[in-house]
Design a protein around this motif. Structure first.
Motif, PDB file in Angstrom:
ATOM      1  N   TYR A  18       0.840  -1.197   0.000  1.00  0.00           N
ATOM      2  CA  TYR A  18       0.000   0.000   0.000  1.00  0.00           C
ATOM      3  C   TYR A  18       0.878   1.251   0.000  1.00  0.00           C
ATOM      4  O   TYR A  18       0.935   1.979   0.969  1.00  0.00           O
ATOM      5  N   GLY A  19       1.571   1.451  -1.083  1.00  0.00           N
ATOM      6  CA  GLY A  19       2.441   2.614  -1.227  1.00  0.00           C
ATOM      7  C   GLY A  19       3.434   2.329  -2.335  1.00  0.00           C
ATOM      8  O   GLY A  19       3.636   1.175  -2.715  1.00  0.00           O
ATOM      9  N   PRO A  20       4.055   3.365  -2.873  1.00  0.00           N
ATOM     10  CA  PRO A  20       4.932   3.195  -4.024  1.00  0.00           C
ATOM     11  C   PRO A  20       6.327   2.688  -3.668  1.00  0.00           C
ATOM     12  O   PRO A  20       6.765   2.757  -2.523  1.00  0.00           O
ATOM     13  N   ALA A  21       7.009   2.229  -4.697  1.00  0.00           N
ATOM     14  CA  ALA A  21       8.442   1.954  -4.611  1.00  0.00           C
ATOM     15  C   ALA A  21       9.139   3.153  -5.231  1.00  0.00           C
ATOM     16  O   ALA A  21       8.785   3.573  -6.334  1.00  0.00           O
ATOM     17  N   ASN A  22      10.078   3.722  -4.518  1.00  0.00           N
ATOM     18  CA  ASN A  22      10.862   4.829  -5.076  1.00  0.00           C
ATOM     19  C   ASN A  22      12.101   4.236  -5.725  1.00  0.00           C
ATOM     20  O   ASN A  22      13.018   3.790  -5.038  1.00  0.00           O
ATOM     21  N   VAL A  23      12.057   4.194  -7.051  1.00  0.00           N
ATOM     22  CA  VAL A  23      13.083   3.494  -7.815  1.00  0.00           C
ATOM     23  C   VAL A  23      14.077   4.505  -8.382  1.00  0.00           C
ATOM     24  O   VAL A  23      13.693   5.479  -9.013  1.00  0.00           O
ATOM     25  N   ARG A  24      15.356   4.234  -8.136  1.00  0.00           N
ATOM     26  CA  ARG A  24      16.423   5.137  -8.578  1.00  0.00           C
ATOM     27  C   ARG A  24      17.269   4.472  -9.661  1.00  0.00           C
ATOM     28  O   ARG A  24      17.243   3.263  -9.825  1.00  0.00           O
ATOM     29  N   ASP A  25      18.041   5.325 -10.333  1.00  0.00           N
ATOM     30  CA  ASP A  25      19.067   4.869 -11.266  1.00  0.00           C
ATOM     31  C   ASP A  25      18.529   3.988 -12.396  1.00  0.00           C
ATOM     32  O   ASP A  25      19.125   2.971 -12.738  1.00  0.00           O
ATOM     33  N   LEU A  26      17.379   4.392 -12.953  1.00  0.00           N
ATOM     34  CA  LEU A  26      16.893   3.676 -14.131  1.00  0.00           C
ATOM     35  C   LEU A  26      17.567   4.255 -15.372  1.00  0.00           C
ATOM     36  O   LEU A  26      17.698   5.468 -15.517  1.00  0.00           O
ATOM     37  N   GLU A  27      17.963   3.376 -16.241  1.00  0.00           N
ATOM     38  CA  GLU A  27      18.676   3.773 -17.458  1.00  0.00           C
ATOM     39  C   GLU A  27      17.691   4.353 -18.482  1.00  0.00           C
ATOM     40  O   GLU A  27      16.742   3.656 -18.880  1.00  0.00           O
ATOM     41  N   PRO A  28      17.892   5.611 -18.902  1.00  0.00           N
ATOM     42  CA  PRO A  28      16.994   6.199 -19.911  1.00  0.00           C
ATOM     43  C   PRO A  28      16.914   5.315 -21.159  1.00  0.00           C
ATOM     44  O   PRO A  28      17.923   4.808 -21.643  1.00  0.00           O
ATOM     45  N   GLY A  29      15.692   5.127 -21.652  1.00  0.00           N
ATOM     46  CA  GLY A  29      15.477   4.323 -22.848  1.00  0.00           C
ATOM     47  C   GLY A  29      15.325   2.839 -22.582  1.00  0.00           C
ATOM     48  O   GLY A  29      14.976   2.076 -23.487  1.00  0.00           O
ATOM     49  N   SER A  57       1.821  -8.023 -18.264  1.00  0.00           N
ATOM     50  CA  SER A  57       2.650  -6.913 -17.781  1.00  0.00           C
ATOM     51  C   SER A  57       2.419  -5.677 -18.648  1.00  0.00           C
ATOM     52  O   SER A  57       1.945  -5.780 -19.777  1.00  0.00           O
ATOM     53  N   LEU A  58       2.758  -4.529 -18.113  1.00  0.00           N
ATOM     54  CA  LEU A  58       2.659  -3.270 -18.853  1.00  0.00           C
ATOM     55  C   LEU A  58       4.057  -2.845 -19.275  1.00  0.00           C
ATOM     56  O   LEU A  58       4.936  -2.690 -18.423  1.00  0.00           O
ATOM     57  N   LYS A  59       4.240  -2.703 -20.570  1.00  0.00           N
ATOM     58  CA  LYS A  59       5.553  -2.283 -21.071  1.00  0.00           C
ATOM     59  C   LYS A  59       5.703  -0.780 -20.880  1.00  0.00           C
ATOM     60  O   LYS A  59       4.799  -0.017 -21.194  1.00  0.00           O
ATOM     61  N   TRP A  60       6.857  -0.369 -20.375  1.00  0.00           N
ATOM     62  CA  TRP A  60       7.136   1.038 -20.130  1.00  0.00           C
ATOM     63  C   TRP A  60       8.595   1.285 -20.463  1.00  0.00           C
ATOM     64  O   TRP A  60       9.474   0.480 -20.108  1.00  0.00           O
ATOM     65  N   ILE A  61       8.848   2.374 -21.165  1.00  0.00           N
ATOM     66  CA  ILE A  61      10.224   2.743 -21.523  1.00  0.00           C
ATOM     67  C   ILE A  61      10.637   3.914 -20.645  1.00  0.00           C
ATOM     68  O   ILE A  61       9.938   4.936 -20.582  1.00  0.00           O
ATOM     69  N   VAL A  62      11.750   3.766 -19.974  1.00  0.00           N
ATOM     70  CA  VAL A  62      12.263   4.837 -19.110  1.00  0.00           C
ATOM     71  C   VAL A  62      12.522   6.061 -19.980  1.00  0.00           C
ATOM     72  O   VAL A  62      13.205   5.958 -21.004  1.00  0.00           O
ATOM     73  N   PRO A  63      11.936   7.220 -19.606  1.00  0.00           N
ATOM     74  CA  PRO A  63      12.110   8.423 -20.431  1.00  0.00           C
ATOM     75  C   PRO A  63      13.575   8.790 -20.634  1.00  0.00           C
ATOM     76  O   PRO A  63      14.418   8.549 -19.768  1.00  0.00           O
ATOM     77  N   GLU A  64      13.846   9.399 -21.784  1.00  0.00           N
ATOM     78  CA  GLU A  64      15.219   9.807 -22.109  1.00  0.00           C
ATOM     79  C   GLU A  64      15.703  10.943 -21.209  1.00  0.00           C
ATOM     80  O   GLU A  64      16.889  11.051 -20.934  1.00  0.00           O
ATOM     81  N   LYS A  65      14.759  11.781 -20.768  1.00  0.00           N
ATOM     82  CA  LYS A  65      15.143  12.870 -19.876  1.00  0.00           C
ATOM     83  C   LYS A  65      15.442  12.289 -18.494  1.00  0.00           C
ATOM     84  O   LYS A  65      14.553  11.681 -17.872  1.00  0.00           O
ATOM     85  N   PRO A  66      16.655  12.459 -18.012  1.00  0.00           N
ATOM     86  CA  PRO A  66      17.029  11.837 -16.741  1.00  0.00           C
ATOM     87  C   PRO A  66      16.168  12.312 -15.567  1.00  0.00           C
ATOM     88  O   PRO A  66      15.814  13.486 -15.480  1.00  0.00           O
ATOM     89  N   GLN A  67      15.847  11.400 -14.720  1.00  0.00           N
ATOM     90  CA  GLN A  67      15.101  11.684 -13.494  1.00  0.00           C
ATOM     91  C   GLN A  67      15.740  10.827 -12.411  1.00  0.00           C
ATOM     92  O   GLN A  67      15.998   9.641 -12.623  1.00  0.00           O
ATOM     93  N   SER A  68      15.995  11.392 -11.244  1.00  0.00           N
ATOM     94  CA  SER A  68      16.738  10.655 -10.232  1.00  0.00           C
ATOM     95  C   SER A  68      15.906   9.579  -9.546  1.00  0.00           C
ATOM     96  O   SER A  68      16.438   8.549  -9.136  1.00  0.00           O
ATOM     97  N   VAL A  69      14.615   9.807  -9.426  1.00  0.00           N
ATOM     98  CA  VAL A  69      13.776   8.811  -8.759  1.00  0.00           C
ATOM     99  C   VAL A  69      12.397   8.766  -9.405  1.00  0.00           C
ATOM    100  O   VAL A  69      11.865   9.809  -9.822  1.00  0.00           O
ATOM    101  N   TYR A  70      11.860   7.552  -9.501  1.00  0.00           N
ATOM    102  CA  TYR A  70      10.518   7.342 -10.023  1.00  0.00           C
ATOM    103  C   TYR A  70       9.678   6.710  -8.920  1.00  0.00           C
ATOM    104  O   TYR A  70      10.119   5.764  -8.268  1.00  0.00           O
ATOM    105  N   SER A  71       8.475   7.233  -8.726  1.00  0.00           N
ATOM    106  CA  SER A  71       7.556   6.681  -7.737  1.00  0.00           C
ATOM    107  C   SER A  71       6.633   5.702  -8.456  1.00  0.00           C
ATOM    108  O   SER A  71       5.679   6.106  -9.130  1.00  0.00           O
TER     109      SER A  71
END
Ligand code: FES
Length: 126
Positions: A18-29, A57-71
């Motif tokens: 019941y809450g998000p995972a804060n995921v870091r260091d995902l490779e753009p693209g 599953s849902l396919k998702w591509i990490v955006p090219e614009k860098p972001q330090s953390v994804y919720s």
């Protein structure tokens, strides 16, 4: 119920958390597969545990614009997958109500739902 009606029926996922995972260091693209069923052991990503449940599953591509953390949503009820949209905030009572009133509840412990009851998100304790 006709097969086409069953296909339209919304499947209810298991709540992984019941809450998000804060995921870091995902490779753009990078191509990712977000777990939609809630059964994966590699949350929030898919490990193939959905097999036989009707989920994909849902396919998702990490955006090219860098972001330090994804919720990333772990409750699997977000309206903006794979991101957390705070739906989890009011979810515990709703999930309990759905599972308590599940039309398949009597079958939960009779192996009718070996992995997941997709009517209510109930998962057996093994
Ligand atoms: S964890 Fe699912 S909406 Fe927040």
């Amino acid at each position: 119920m006709a097969v086409s009606d069953q296909a339209k029926e919304r499947l209810c996922p298991a709540v992984s958390q019941y809450g998000p995972a804060n995921v870091r260091d995902l490779e753009p693209g990078k191509k990712m597969k977000w777990c939609t069923c809630g059964l994966s052991k590699t949350q929030p990503w898919c490990d193939g545990a959905h097999k036989g449940t009707g989920f994909k599953s849902l396919k998702w591509i990490v955006p090219e614009k860098p972001q330090s953390v994804y919720s990333i949503c772990m409750c699997k009820h977000t309206q903006n997958p794979p991101f957390c949209d705070a739906t989890h905030t009011n979810l515990p009572a709703a999930v309990e109500q759905t599972q308590t009133s599940c039309p398949g509840r009597s079958d939960h412990h009779m192996r009718a739902c070996p992995k997941l009851c997709t009517k209510c998100g109930w998962v057996p304790d093994f």
